[in-house]
Scaffold this active site. Structure first.
Site, short mmCIF file in Angstrom:
data_model
loop_
_atom_site.label_atom_id
_atom_site.label_comp_id
_atom_site.label_asym_id
_atom_site.label_seq_id
_atom_site.Cartn_x
_atom_site.Cartn_y
_atom_site.Cartn_z
N HIS A 1 4.17 64.42 65.57
CA HIS A 1 4.80 65.73 65.72
C HIS A 1 6.16 65.65 66.43
O HIS A 1 6.92 66.62 66.41
CB HIS A 1 3.86 66.71 66.43
CG HIS A 1 3.70 66.49 67.90
ND1 HIS A 1 2.66 65.76 68.44
CD2 HIS A 1 4.42 66.92 68.97
CE1 HIS A 1 2.75 65.76 69.75
NE2 HIS A 1 3.82 66.46 70.10
N SER B 1 5.18 63.83 75.01
CA SER B 1 4.51 63.49 73.76
C SER B 1 4.96 62.13 73.24
O SER B 1 6.15 61.85 73.13
CB SER B 1 4.83 64.54 72.69
OG SER B 1 4.03 65.68 72.84
N ASP C 1 -1.89 61.98 64.50
CA ASP C 1 -0.65 62.36 65.18
C ASP C 1 0.06 61.14 65.75
O ASP C 1 0.52 61.16 66.90
CB ASP C 1 -0.93 63.38 66.28
CG ASP C 1 0.36 64.05 66.77
OD1 ASP C 1 1.35 64.06 66.01
OD2 ASP C 1 0.39 64.54 67.91
#
Length: 507
Positions: free
Chosen positions: A142, A245, A172
């Site tokens: 993402h 992230s 992911d």
């Protein structure tokens, strides 16, 4: 989870004015970004493992951080978004302006030409880490999804362009490649799984600040947060925020135990509940991306769900372990091998299966083309089917058409707060199987079990449903047998599942 708290992907999309972190988390799709630091290291060796200190923990993580930090990077991406066409209004026009306001005509006159969709650049930031000396970098999918340009920056200020080697949306994860002609500092995957209570050190790029280190412990393992079919997250309390992230979580030896990917937060900031993809999952996916640019997973073609206590009682099972087959896909490997709705898969190649997630991961890991022995329960008897795994499709969709006219109410079902009608009558000559739920009391027992208007009841206790009376008869039969629930097989837009409906609804 509550109204305000939510799962969040902690990538960072900076505010248009590049304000500080407290405000930066509030805006998406900005055009300005917080500056990133960069680094390049010549002939740097891989990070060496170190025996964990004895006692309650080290007095300082400084030595560990000094070794691993050169391999942790900040990632900045650019993407082109299209918008601003006439159906989306005029960019920059205050939404409260009415068409008869003079300012409305001003914005329409001086705004972008009508009928043309405007393109604008969006930027986002995340984290990552180098896993090889020749420049392979791990991050989240993402973080780089839809990106047209990716840059990787090291801790000493140097920035390098990056190429996306491959991505895997289901876990992911993403793999990038950079190169500056020199060997780069890199880190290794952990060789053993962490225990609950072990130290964890997170390094990343929160809010675009770069090179930030936090520490905590592994709070839990095997978390399912609804992010995907292979959820098996580490829960950590080392603070991670937007921009973390794709960054690594390290153990005390400086090895990567997880890839930070999500947080639970009511505000967008850390409250001490973060989630990381375990190294044992990530390293296999990354290896596949490096080898082929994509991940090929095994597939048997079944919709599965957990075996609840009520479902186990309805099926006469002594345990809730296993994965209940809600619907085999027609023509799929499981269908070809003879598996049916209501079967409970308990083992793959002799290895016990406790729940649907475990089955999904086991089948996916085997890969397409492999042969597997599936052990399952049917009618109280254990059976085994040998099947050849197919390749997991990239996307599967299921939908159920519903209509609301021609309602026929089964009055005997009123106590359950449900009205049903034959699908064959509502859908005309085209026919249809089962009973469509055409009315439901939100406070009734059927609604409490998750039934919704438009759902189709295909079977009750293994008997096909054609008329409302069939459902009433099935409920009566269960009562005579002394059972507490009738097992319904229900089809909805989300797929097919089993629902155990109590035959003694609360008044």
């Amino acid at each position: 989870m509550g109204r305000t708290a939510r799962w969040r992907r902690p990538e960072h999309r900076p505010f248009r004015m590049a304000l500080f972190s407290g405000v930066a988390a509030l805006a998406l799709g900005a055009t300005l970004a917080t500056p990133l630091a960069g680094f390049a290291m010549a002939e740097a060796p891989p990070v060496e493992s170190q025996t964990a200190p004895a006692g309650l923990g080290p007095k300082s993580f400084a030595d560990l951080v000094e070794r691993v930090k050169p391999a942790v990077v900040a990632i900045k991406t650019k993407a082109i978004e299209v918008g601003g066409g006439p159906e989306e209004g005029v960019p920059g026009m205050p939404p409260e302006l009415s068409p008869d306001d003079p300012l409305y005509r001003f914005f329409r006159h001086f705004g972008p030409p009508q009928g043309r969709r405007q393109k604008h650049v969006t930027q986002a930031q995340g984290s990552g880490f180098v896993i090889t000396s020749d420049g392979y970098v791990v991050t989240n999918n993402h973080v780089v999804e839809h990106a047209t340009q990716v840059e990787v920056s090291f801790d000493d200020g140097r920035t390098l362009p990056a190429k996306i080697v491959g991505t895997d949306k289901r876990t992911d994860l993403a793999l990038l490649k950079i190169s500056d002609g020199n060997k780069l500092a890199h880190v290794d995957w952990a060789s053993t799984s962490p225990r609950i209570g072990d130290w964890v050190i997170a390094v990343g790029n929160p809010f675009g600040l770069g090179g930030t280190v936090t520490a905590g412990i592994v709070s839990a393992r095997g978390r399912d947060i609804g992010a995907g079919p292979y959820d098996d997250f580490l829960q950590i309390d080392a603070p991670v925020n937007r921009g973390n992230s794709g960054g690594p979580s390290f153990d005390e030896r400086g090895q990567v135990i997880g890839v930070n990917t999500a947080i639970y937060s009511p505000s967008g900031g850390s409250i001490g509940i973060g989630f990381a993809i375990p190294a044992e999952v990530a390293k296999d996916v990354i290896a596949a991306l490096k080898d082929k640019g994509q991940v090929a997973r095994g597939w048997i073609g079944v919709q599965i769900q957990p075996v609840t206590q009520e479902i186990a009682e309805s099926l006469g099972l002594k345990s809730t372990k296993g994965a209940l087959v809600a619907q085999p896909q027609r023509g799929g490997p499981a269908d070809a091998a003879g598996l049916k709705s209501g079967d409970v898969i308990t083992a793959v190649d002799g290895q016990k299966i406790d729940n649907p997630r475990e089955l999904a991961r086991r089948i996916a890991t085997l890969g397409p083309g492999k042969t597997a022995d599936i052990t399952y329960l049917r009618g109280g008897s254990e059976k085994t089917a040998r099947l050849k795994l197919g390749k997991l499709p990239s996307e599967k969709e299921a939908a159920t058409e519903t209509e609301d006219d021609g309602v026929e109410q089964g009055s005997a079902l009123a106590a359950y707060g449900i009205e049903v009608a034959p699908a064959s009558e509502l859908r005309g000559r085209g026919g249809g199987e089962g009973l469509i739920v055409v009315g439901i009391d939100p406070n009734g027992s059927a609604a409490q079990k998750g039934l919704q208007q438009g759902d189709v009841i295909l079977e009750a206790n293994g008997r096909s449903m054609k008329r409302p009376g069939d459902l009433s008869d099935a409920i009566d039969a269960v009562k005579k047998e002394g059972r507490k629930s009738v097992l319904l097989r229900v089809k909805s837009q989300g797929g097919t599942r089993f629902v155990a409906l109590s035959v003694s609804p609360a008044s």
